[in-house]
Design an enzyme around this catalytic site. Structure first.
Site, short mmCIF file in Angstrom:
data_model
loop_
_atom_site.label_atom_id
_atom_site.label_comp_id
_atom_site.label_asym_id
_atom_site.label_seq_id
_atom_site.Cartn_x
_atom_site.Cartn_y
_atom_site.Cartn_z
N GLN A 60 -10.08 12.58 -2.50
CA GLN A 60 -9.34 13.34 -3.50
C GLN A 60 -9.88 14.77 -3.57
O GLN A 60 -10.97 15.06 -3.08
CB GLN A 60 -9.48 12.69 -4.87
CG GLN A 60 -8.92 11.28 -4.94
CD GLN A 60 -9.00 10.73 -6.35
OE1 GLN A 60 -8.40 11.26 -7.27
NE2 GLN A 60 -9.75 9.66 -6.53
N CYS A 64 0.84 -1.20 0.00
CA CYS A 64 0.00 0.00 0.00
C CYS A 64 0.87 1.25 0.00
O CYS A 64 1.68 1.45 0.90
CB CYS A 64 -0.90 -0.01 1.22
SG CYS A 64 -1.89 1.50 1.35
N HIS A 124 -4.55 1.48 7.78
CA HIS A 124 -5.04 0.95 6.49
C HIS A 124 -6.45 0.38 6.59
O HIS A 124 -7.22 0.45 5.62
CB HIS A 124 -4.07 -0.15 6.02
CG HIS A 124 -4.35 -0.70 4.66
ND1 HIS A 124 -3.78 -0.17 3.52
CD2 HIS A 124 -5.17 -1.70 4.25
CE1 HIS A 124 -4.21 -0.85 2.46
NE2 HIS A 124 -5.06 -1.78 2.88
N HIS A 159 -9.05 7.17 2.05
CA HIS A 159 -8.55 8.39 1.42
C HIS A 159 -9.61 9.00 0.53
O HIS A 159 -10.58 8.34 0.15
CB HIS A 159 -7.30 8.10 0.59
CG HIS A 159 -7.57 7.32 -0.67
ND1 HIS A 159 -7.88 5.98 -0.66
CD2 HIS A 159 -7.60 7.70 -1.97
CE1 HIS A 159 -8.08 5.56 -1.90
NE2 HIS A 159 -7.92 6.59 -2.72
ZN LIG Z 1 -2.42 1.38 3.56
#
Ligand SMILES: [Zn+2]
Length: 309
Positions: A149, A55, A94, A147
């Site tokens: 953007q 990752c 993560h 995440h």
């Molecule tokens: Zn990650």
């Protein structure tokens, strides 16, 4: 999919990262028949679906060499040139969810959204900043690490522009049977004419045009966002794939006195494991068919435990 209201389907411009593009820049074209504007970005076709070597967003990965709590950086596979595309990491964990960040963690994310909006919007060549997230592989997210953007456009895109010209956003006047929850100065509700099952909008009752405005209640925003996204995951007892985007005041120098912050959350499922596909008649006719009654969707979401903040 997020352009479905316009009767257009673009590539779900998804996720990003690793190794960098081949070089040819964006090419903006407008279809003479539909009026739809498409940015043709041939370089993105070559981007990897999944990184080969772990990752890139975990600490020590390609995009996060140093420890962080939240982080924004330029997208290596930009759909728009000139540093207009950024990736925002919500947490170094993560396996976390957005609502699992808690109010303090979410507050760090919304503060970073506000800061990047202010910085990118301050550029002379940026007229509009769009914060967004594709959550889950069903909507094109290729990297599971939490995440979102940001795109910084050289124009006001048609969807927020139309909302500015035509829309009257009155969170304080939403019918009570459509309300999902409240936190601080914010209200979350299912729109009366929802296109998507479990679609939710979130907006402040105050006339706030941008997250970076001094009067914006970011603490309430973090609380309502955590709570709504928890409810969506609880609805089918599994991570709800969704698209999320935030409308804010354009940064083109205009006054835009009616601009209001509004978060749009568009979940992708209508039942456990059952996607809500867009049908040909919907794109062809421009009239949508929602199998879930908005008032019922609101009640179902309201009755879930939420984040209990
Ligand atoms: Zn990650």
């Amino acid at each position: 999919m997020d352009d479905g209201r316009d009767g257009r389907v673009g590539e779900a411009i998804d996720d990003d990262t690793v190794d960098g593009p081949a070089g040819d820049g964006p090419d903006v074209r407008t279809d003479h028949l539909t009026g739809a504007t498409t940015v043709v970005v041939g370089s993105r076709q070559g981007r990897p679906n999944l990184p080969a070597d772990g990752c890139p967003f975990c600490v020590g990965g390609l995009e996060a060499p140093e420890p962080y709590e939240v982080r924004a950086f330029p997208n290596r596979w930009p759909a728009l040139g000139d540093g207009r595309c950024e990736v925002v990491l919500y947490t170094p964990d993560h396996h976390q969810t957005f609502w699992g960040l808690g109010v303090d963690g979410a507050r760090r994310v919304v503060e970073l959204w506000a800061e990047r909006t202010r910085v990118l919007g301050g550029r002379d060549d940026v007229d509009y900043v769009l914060v967004f997230e594709n959550r889950g592989p069903e909507v094109g997210a290729t990297i599971a690490h939490p995440h979102g953007q940001i795109y910084a456009y050289d124009r006001v895109p048609p969807t927020p522009l139309r909302a500015l010209l035509d829309g009257v956003l009155r969170p304080d006047a939403v019918a009570e049977d459509l309300v999902v929850g409240r936190a601080g100065r914010w209200v979350a509700w299912v729109p009366e004419a929802a296109t998507w099952p479990y679609e939710v909008r979130i907006a402040p009752v105050d006339p706030v045009g941008a997250l970076s405005d001094p009067g914006c209640d970011l603490d309430g925003f973090a609380r309502i966002l955590v709570d709504v996204l928890a409810r969506l995951d609880q609805r089918f007892d599994s991570p709800m794939p969704y698209m999320l985007w935030i409308h804010q005041r354009p940064t083109d120098g205009g006054e835009w006195p009616d601009a209001r912050v509004c978060v749009f959350v568009t979940p992708f499922l209508r039942a456990p494991g059952t996607p809500r596909f867009v049908a040909a008649a919907e794109l062809g006719g421009g009239i949508f068919f929602n199998p879930v009654v908005p008032e019922a969707a609101a009640a179902e979401l309201r009755e879930l435990p939420g984040a209990r903040t």
